[in-house]
Structure formats: structure tokens, C-alpha cells
Design an enzyme around this catalytic site. Structure first.
Site, PDB file in Angstrom:
ATOM      1  N   GLU A  35      -2.706 -11.047   6.716  1.00  0.00           N
ATOM      2  CA  GLU A  35      -1.669 -10.526   5.792  1.00  0.00           C
ATOM      3  C   GLU A  35      -1.900 -11.332   4.648  1.00  0.00           C
ATOM      4  O   GLU A  35      -2.145 -12.456   4.287  1.00  0.00           O
ATOM      5  CB  GLU A  35      -0.372 -11.126   6.123  1.00  0.00           C
ATOM      6  CG  GLU A  35       0.730  -9.904   6.339  1.00  0.00           C
ATOM      7  CD  GLU A  35       0.545  -8.765   7.146  1.00  0.00           C
ATOM      8  OE1 GLU A  35      -0.071  -7.744   6.558  1.00  0.00           O
ATOM      9  OE2 GLU A  35       0.506  -8.835   8.549  1.00  0.00           O
ATOM     10  N   ASP A  38      -5.753  -8.835   1.317  1.00  0.00           N
ATOM     11  CA  ASP A  38      -6.505  -7.549   0.815  1.00  0.00           C
ATOM     12  C   ASP A  38      -6.656  -7.969  -0.596  1.00  0.00           C
ATOM     13  O   ASP A  38      -7.749  -7.846  -1.191  1.00  0.00           O
ATOM     14  CB  ASP A  38      -5.986  -6.374   1.308  1.00  0.00           C
ATOM     15  CG  ASP A  38      -4.326  -6.358   0.949  1.00  0.00           C
ATOM     16  OD1 ASP A  38      -3.833  -7.539   0.536  1.00  0.00           O
ATOM     17  OD2 ASP A  38      -3.826  -5.310   0.838  1.00  0.00           O
ATOM     18  N   GLY A 129      10.822   1.078   5.125  1.00  0.00           N
ATOM     19  CA  GLY A 129      10.989  -0.405   5.097  1.00  0.00           C
ATOM     20  C   GLY A 129      11.031  -1.411   6.382  1.00  0.00           C
ATOM     21  O   GLY A 129      11.328  -2.405   6.535  1.00  0.00           O
ATOM     22  N   ASP A 179      -3.706  -0.852   3.274  1.00  0.00           N
ATOM     23  CA  ASP A 179      -2.902  -0.139   3.875  1.00  0.00           C
ATOM     24  C   ASP A 179      -3.442   1.432   3.901  1.00  0.00           C
ATOM     25  O   ASP A 179      -3.326   2.055   4.844  1.00  0.00           O
ATOM     26  CB  ASP A 179      -1.286  -0.055   3.261  1.00  0.00           C
ATOM     27  CG  ASP A 179      -0.560  -1.245   3.609  1.00  0.00           C
ATOM     28  OD1 ASP A 179      -0.972  -2.069   4.288  1.00  0.00           O
ATOM     29  OD2 ASP A 179       0.226  -1.608   2.839  1.00  0.00           O
TER      30      ASP A 179
END
Length: 389
Positions: A35, A38, A129, A179
Site C-alpha cells: 500500500e 506504487d 468508496g 489500480d
């Protein structure tokens, strides 16, 4: 997907009065680990999931762009000549931002003023969300559709860059490329090891089903926005840390560099840097453990990742912390928040036999805490973006 495809085609026809030329879809993603690595040129290990966003599309004979969504009322219209970031706002900035970025890519190959207009209708099963990258699913579905309809011939890594450009340059969210890469390159029963510097990918078998394991998503139903100050401030801290340590990106540092970082950086910047450095190593360790020992061996890395995001990167929330801790107490092999943080979802790797108990126990823990009831569901690794038959 059959229901979503049928719904998407019917929605297009109801809005525009004719049948679409085709329908393209792209999945949301769960990031198993890695997390905020990237945009630091590091490593991430996401997987595409079965929930998808679909775009039904038709070419026009003029230069008008029209876009509509099941989730928002009305049709947004824009003339091609007005397709600039300054003119794009609200939810339509995502699909029209992709059209803008695609038109820029087309201009690099030749005159782009001959590109025809489009009608686009969006439908989705990816909850917004929830940290499952509904935005990237939308961007990748639109990019794949436009790539075919406009005949651009771009490869999937280029389409991932286009989705990222739309999100960074139009929406204003300073996200990395993970993503979009997961949504475009996902494979069934595989995670995608992504080198965010070279964009090289490796599909790594997960073996969850073979190991009688399930991956639960615990959507806390607390919203977050990547375009807000929290995400941007974390990115600025990482960039400042890299400059102070004399490297192009935090990817260029390893655990052995942490003592020097502690000596050079202020305490808050050091914590941000420490998360990225250790998270990169956890990604590589997770993949190595999967390949050597199987999925039952990765729990400790998931747990450590959450602690790092909670304490060093400070992007967790009370709801996410409760989701993780209660899943762990109920026997999860490992658990962590997933996504950009400040709300959204956690994941828990559990034995199939424990899945119901964990889901029920987490829901009860939320009720005792007075939180909104979470939405808990299993996901499996799925294929990436595609044109639907």
C-alpha cells in the site's frame, strides 16, 4: 457478469435511443499487500476481483461526447473541442478524463481532430468508496472501449498509464499506477506482482481454493477520497524523504537504510518513509512465501502491513482497526486494511470453515462499538478488462 452486461446494454439504449456497438468491462481490485508503494516506484501485489464496471459505447457521426451513469442522474454532454481538464468536473471527470488522455495519446501518433464523438453509458457492481478501486475499473473499461472504437492499438500497460493520467491530471487524485494495472492485467486465481518503476508484471498463483482459504472483504462503509489532503500529504512526505536521502524514489532504499533515514529525517517523515521501505520488503516476502510454502504462510506479512499503515503511515481508522483486530481474534490467518486508507475496506484471509464465524463475529463487534454495520463478502481473483460477448 451476464446480468451486468444485459443491464448495461439496456441502460445505454434507454438513454440514447439506439443499441450500443459493444460493451467493455473491467474489474475492481483488492490489494493483497503493498500500500502506497506504487507512487514510490515500488512493488505491489494486487488481484482483480469478480465485481466489475461496464461501459456500453457507440460511435457518433459528430464530435459530441455524451456520458451517463446508472449512479447519477442525467447525461453530461461536451463538445470534443472543449475536452480539457479545466472543463471536466464531478463524476463525469473520470470517463471524460480518460477520453482526454486517450486523445492526447492519439495526437502523438497523428492528427487527433478526426476522432469521432462517443456515447458512453456506465454500469457497475463495484461498491464506490470501499477501497476496491471503483474509479480504476471505470477508467480501464472506458480506456479499453475507446482504444478499440478509435482504433488506437495501445497496449495494456499504456492504457494503465492513460487511466493514471486521467486520475492525476483531471480528477486531481495523486495516485500511482497499481489500480489500473491490476484491473487491466488480472488473471483468475493469480495475484499480479507489479514493479511500479518498470511496469513489469508477474502473475503469481495464489492457491487460495486449493488451500481451502477464503479472502473476505470487510467494507466498513466509511467513505474516503484520494483527492483529499490526507493522501496528497502522504505522497509529499514520501517525496520529501526521498530528496533528503538523495534518491530518486523510496524504491531505491531498503531496510538497511532505516538507521540513516532516522538520523536525517524528522520523526513524522521518517515514519512515512519507514512504512514504504518495509512495505516494499513485505510485498517481496509475501510473494516468496506464496511460492515456497503456499498461502497459509503469508498471514504475518498481512498483519505487519496493517500495523505499519496504522502507526507509521497513519491512514487507518477506528472502523478499519476493529475490522482487522476482530478478524484476527476470530482466527483469521492474516488481516489488514486495503486501499488508500481513511476509510474503505479491510481484508482477512481465513480458512473456508471459519469464514462464516469471522464474518458474523466482525459484524457483532461493529454493533457493540456502535459503528455502521459492515458489508462483508468473499472475493476471488478474476480476469482483467475485456470486451464482453
Amino acid at each position: 457478469m451476464t446480468d451486468l452486461a444485459q443491464r448495461g446494454r439496456a441502460f445505454f439504449t434507454s438513454q440514447f435511443g439506439y443499441a450500443p456497438e459493444g460493451l467493455w468491462s473491467a474489474p475492481g481490485r483488492v490489494n493483497l499487500i503493498g500500500e502506497h508503494t506504487d507512487y514510490n516506484d515500488g512493488f505491489a501485489f494486487p488481484l482483480a476481483i469478480g465485481m466489475r464496471t461496464a461501459v456500453a459505447a457507440g460511435l457518433r457521426t459528430d464530435r459530441l461526447l455524451r456520458v451517463t451513469s446508472e449512479s447519477f442522474p442525467g447525461v453530461v454532454e461536451l463538445d470534443f473541442e472543449a475536452l480539457t481538464p479545466e472543463n471536466l468536473q464531478g463524476w463525469a471527470a473520470y470517463p471524460l478524463g480518460v477520453a482526454w488522455a486517450m486523445s492526447r495519446a492519439a495526437a502523438e501518433r497523428g492528427p487527433a481532430d478526426s476522432l469521432p464523438g462517443l456515447d458512453l453509458a456506465l454500469s457497475s457492481d463495484v461498491p464506490a468508496g470501499a477501497g476496491l478501486s471503483s474509479s480504476a475499473a471505470l477508467e480501464c473499461a472506458v480506456a479499453l472501449a475507446l482504444n478499440e472504437l478509435w482504433g488506437l492499438g495501445l497496449e495494456r500497460p499504456e492504457l494503465a498509464r492513460i487511466g493514471q493520467l486521467a486520475e492525476n491530471g483531471v480528477v486531481g487524485a495523486p495516485t500511482g499506477i497499481m489500480d489500473q494495472s491490476a484491473s487491466l492485467l488480472g488473471e483468475p486465481d493469480h495475484g499480479i506482482l507489479l514493479d511500479c518503476r518498470s511496469l513489469q508484471t508477474e502473475a503469481v498463483p495464489l492457491g487460495f481454493a486449493r488451500g481451502s482459504l477464503s479472502l473476505l472483504v470487510i467494507d466498513t462503509r466509511t467513505s474516503h477520497s484520494h483527492a483529499d489532503g490526507g493522501y496528497a500529504s502522504r505522497r509529499r512526505a514520501c517525496e520529501a524523504g526521498a530528496r533528503a536521502l538523495g534518491v530518486d524514489a523510496l524504491r531505491d532504499l531498503g531496510p538497511k537504510d532505516l538507521p540513516r533515514a532516522a538520523a536525517v529525517l524528522d520523526p513524522e517523515t521518517f515514519r512515512r518513509v519507514r512504512h514504504v521501505i518495509t512495505e516494499n520488503q513485505r510485498v517481496l516476502d509475501t510473494v516468496a512465501a506464496l511460492q515456497a510454502e503456499g498461502p497459509g504462510a503469508i498471514g504475518a506479512f498481512l498483519d505487519a502491513s496493517h500495523l505499519s499503515m496504522r502507526d507509521d503511515f497513519e491512514i487507518s481508522t477506528p472502523e478499519l482497526d476493529l475490522a482487522v483486530s476482530s478478524a484476527q481474534q476470530l482466527g483469521a490467518i492474516g488481516a489488514r486494511m486495503t486501499g488508500g486508507g481513511f476509510g474503505g475496506a479491510a481484508i482477512a484471509l481465513v480458512r473456508d470453515a471459519d469464514a462464516g464465524t469471522v464474518a458474523e463475529g466482525v459484524a457483532q463487534a461493529f454493533a457493540r462499538a456502535g459503528f455502521i454495520a459492515p458489508n462483508i463478502f468473499p472475493v476471488t481473483a478474476a480476469g482483467g478488462a475485456r470486451r464482453e460477448p
